[in-house]
Design a protein around this motif. Structure first.
Motif, short mmCIF file in Angstrom:
data_model
loop_
_atom_site.label_atom_id
_atom_site.label_comp_id
_atom_site.label_asym_id
_atom_site.label_seq_id
_atom_site.Cartn_x
_atom_site.Cartn_y
_atom_site.Cartn_z
N MET A 189 36.33 46.79 34.49
CA MET A 189 36.00 47.88 35.43
C MET A 189 36.91 47.82 36.65
SD MET A 189 31.85 47.91 35.15
CE MET A 189 31.63 49.49 35.98
N VAL A 190 37.10 46.62 37.18
CA VAL A 190 37.95 46.45 38.36
C VAL A 190 39.39 46.85 38.02
CG1 VAL A 190 38.95 44.71 39.92
CG2 VAL A 190 36.49 44.69 39.45
N LYS A 191 39.83 46.52 36.81
CA LYS A 191 41.19 46.90 36.40
C LYS A 191 41.38 48.40 36.56
CE LYS A 191 44.56 46.55 32.67
NZ LYS A 191 45.11 47.90 32.82
N GLU A 192 40.40 49.16 36.05
CA GLU A 192 40.53 50.62 36.13
C GLU A 192 40.32 51.13 37.57
OE1 GLU A 192 39.09 52.81 32.82
OE2 GLU A 192 38.72 54.61 34.02
N LEU A 193 39.27 50.65 38.23
CA LEU A 193 38.98 51.15 39.58
C LEU A 193 40.10 50.82 40.57
CD1 LEU A 193 35.18 50.17 39.78
CD2 LEU A 193 36.09 52.51 39.63
N ASP A 194 40.63 49.60 40.48
CA ASP A 194 41.64 49.15 41.45
C ASP A 194 43.07 49.41 40.97
OD1 ASP A 194 39.21 48.02 42.20
OD2 ASP A 194 40.13 46.24 43.07
N GLY A 195 43.22 49.87 39.72
CA GLY A 195 44.56 50.15 39.19
C GLY A 195 45.39 48.88 39.00
#
Ligand SMILES: O=C(O)[C@H](O)COP(=O)(O)O
Length: 229
Positions: A189-195
């Motif tokens: 999730m963090v990968k997608e949210l934070d790019g």
């Protein structure tokens, strides 16, 4: 400004034994209960509150949510479960000791299975007793939905589908949302949210019991991200 808070469950009994856990429904260790309490106390000291909580189907995440809500005197709010916030399914590695797997397959393959973005570990056979089809939680699920292994990317796709479907509309309404989930689920999730790039994600770790706060504007743009260490 709506807030989303992601918390990895406190230390589990299998975290302590250094075993790949994935979808196995292992309980929190006593230290994990303490970590969850501390997470709740940190959120309280920071003045955070929630309108709704989501957890996976796994008791280590559900109990972490309950403990945090209890610390915040918010046991009355809706606490919903979604299997798509489950930990990554670790395939044939499920239940094995991480050091023993590393010794057997070598460091390179071990890291590929454990930390790469899109390489899943070897799959479980559908007859293997560890397969989710033998778990009563998933008895009404179509077999095609039940993984026999997953990469971080697979985990991310299902968790973000749940996020966009169930969580994002609440944030747009200005509601504050707590999600208690798992190391890989939150990494995805963090990968997608934070790019975060595919190359950088293997180095990104999520600690147990450390709340990660996202503040959103009305258009669901992230305005601020920080951890409550
Ligand atoms: O499922 C597990 O084994 C852990 O919760 C997370 O695993 P990891 O530390 O290998 O990502």
């Amino acid at each position: 400004m709506a807030k989303l808070v992601l918390v990895r469950h406190g230390k589990s009994e299998w975290n302590k034994q250094n075993r790949f856990t994935g979808w196995v429904d292992v309980d929190l260790a006593p230290e994990g209960i303490e970590e969850a309490k501390k997470a709740g106390q940190k959120l309280k000291s920071a003045g955070l509150s929630f309108d709704i909580c989501f957890s996976s189907y796994l008791k280590r995440a559900i109990k972490t949510g309950i403990i945090i809500l209890e610390e915040l005197d918010l046991l009355w709010i809706d606490h919903l479960k979604d299997w798509r916030f489950n930990e990554r399914h670790y395939g044939a590695l499920t239940g094995l000791n991480k050091d023993e797997v590393k010794a057997e397959v070598g460091e390179e393959k071990f890291l590929l299975y454990r930390r790469s973005y899109d390489v899943p570990p070897p799959p479980l056979s559908e007859d293997d007793k560890r397969h989710p089809r033998f778990d009563p939680k998933y008895k009404n699920f179509p077999i095609e939905l039940l993984p026999n292994t997953e990469s971080l990317k697979d985990n991310q796709i299902r968790a973000m589908a749940a996020f966009h479907e169930r969580v994002a509309p609440l944030l747009v309404e200005g509601k504050d949302v707590l999600i208690t989930a798992h190391g890989n689920t939150i990494r995805g999730m963090v990968k997608e949210l934070d790019g975060i790039s595919d190359e950088d994600i293997p180095k990104f770790e999520i600690a147990t019991g450390i709340p990660r706060i996202y503040e959103f504007d009305e258009a669901l743009h992230i305005k601020k991200v920080y951890n409550l260490d």
